[in-house]
Design an enzyme around this catalytic site. Structure first.
Site, PDB file in Angstrom:
ATOM      1  N   GLU A  40       6.374 -32.526 -28.830  1.00  0.00           N
ATOM      2  CA  GLU A  40       6.033 -31.734 -30.135  1.00  0.00           C
ATOM      3  C   GLU A  40       7.118 -31.422 -31.093  1.00  0.00           C
ATOM      4  O   GLU A  40       7.607 -30.883 -31.537  1.00  0.00           O
ATOM      5  CB  GLU A  40       5.204 -30.700 -29.815  1.00  0.00           C
ATOM      6  CG  GLU A  40       4.222 -29.718 -31.492  1.00  0.00           C
ATOM      7  CD  GLU A  40       3.309 -28.880 -31.209  1.00  0.00           C
ATOM      8  OE1 GLU A  40       2.712 -29.358 -29.862  1.00  0.00           O
ATOM      9  OE2 GLU A  40       2.942 -28.697 -31.980  1.00  0.00           O
TER      10      GLU A  40
ATOM     11  N   ASP B 275      16.346 -40.512 -28.108  1.00  0.00           N
ATOM     12  CA  ASP B 275      16.522 -40.379 -26.816  1.00  0.00           C
ATOM     13  C   ASP B 275      17.679 -39.038 -26.381  1.00  0.00           C
ATOM     14  O   ASP B 275      18.385 -40.012 -27.823  1.00  0.00           O
ATOM     15  CB  ASP B 275      16.174 -42.065 -25.880  1.00  0.00           C
ATOM     16  CG  ASP B 275      16.490 -41.995 -24.981  1.00  0.00           C
ATOM     17  OD1 ASP B 275      15.881 -40.654 -24.443  1.00  0.00           O
ATOM     18  OD2 ASP B 275      16.352 -42.577 -23.781  1.00  0.00           O
ATOM     19  N   SER B 276      17.473 -38.801 -26.196  1.00  0.00           N
ATOM     20  CA  SER B 276      18.448 -37.693 -25.682  1.00  0.00           C
ATOM     21  C   SER B 276      18.885 -37.132 -23.781  1.00  0.00           C
ATOM     22  O   SER B 276      18.362 -37.606 -22.853  1.00  0.00           O
ATOM     23  CB  SER B 276      18.478 -36.755 -26.301  1.00  0.00           C
ATOM     24  OG  SER B 276      17.252 -36.013 -26.416  1.00  0.00           O
TER      25      SER B 276
END
Ligand code: IMP
Length: 180
Positions: free
Chosen positions: A10, A65-66
């Protein structure tokens, strides 16, 4: 214009929705956990995740994506950031960094956009430092230990969005799809 962001996080969704406003892009949300192939290359992981998801989602979408890459730890946790956060967390990283003088680290974000036919990726990076202790109560994940110009991301709140890796990657995507 609407584009769908697939994420179970979130915090990420809130950040990205706010970024869309500047481009007149409404960011829809599919709140979903998806299979992330394991690997050492964030871009490859994001691309493969999007390809897999495209079999289930009929409209254009993107995911992100990190990872946090710590220089003194040879880039750890990098592509394993999610697992490392769930297991040893911020306390664990701070412990690994005890007595380490070079605190350099960066966040890397890869956005993978499925346009209905193929995947296109966009990347963003922000350089900073691992703090000596956790500071701040905003944000999520590694924000309390990632320092950018003296303050942690968790001390910044919305201001983080001006400098973050995610902002850089997502703005490249929004600029691509809005033609601005
Ligand atoms: P993923 O991209 O959701 O796999 O995130 C990898 C890990 O890095 C998760 O534990 C996230 O909480 C963390 N992470 C990703 N982006 C950020 C960020 O902007 N700030 C702090 N932690 C982050």
């Amino acid at each position: 214009m609407e584009v769908i962001f697939v994420t179970s996080n979130e915090g990420k969704y809130r950040e990205v929705r706010a970024m869309g406003e500047k481009y007149g892009i409404e960011v829809g949300w599919i709140r979903k956990e998806y299979l992330e192939p394991q690997g050492n290359d964030l871009e490859e992981i994001a691309r493969m995740s999007a390809e897999l998801l495209s079999k289930d989602i009929n409209s254009p979408f993107f995911l992100e994506d990190s990872g946090l890459f710590v220089k003194a730890l040879n880039g750890f946790p990098g592509p394993y950031s999610s697992y490392v956060f769930k297991t040893i967390g911020n306390d664990g990283i701070l412990k690994l960094m005890e007595g380490v003088e070079d605190r350099s680290a960066y966040f890397l974000a890869v956005v993978a956009y499925w346009d209905g036919e193929k995947v296109r990726t966009f990347t963003g990076k922000v350089e900073g430092k691992i703090s000596r202790e956790m500071r701040g109560d905003k944000g999520f994940g590694y924000d309390p230990i990632f320092e950018y110009e003296g303050r942690t991301f968790a001390e910044m709140g919305e201001e983080k969005n001006e400098y973050s890796h995610r902002r850089k990657a997502v703005e490249k995507l929004f600029s691509y799809i809005s033609g601005r």
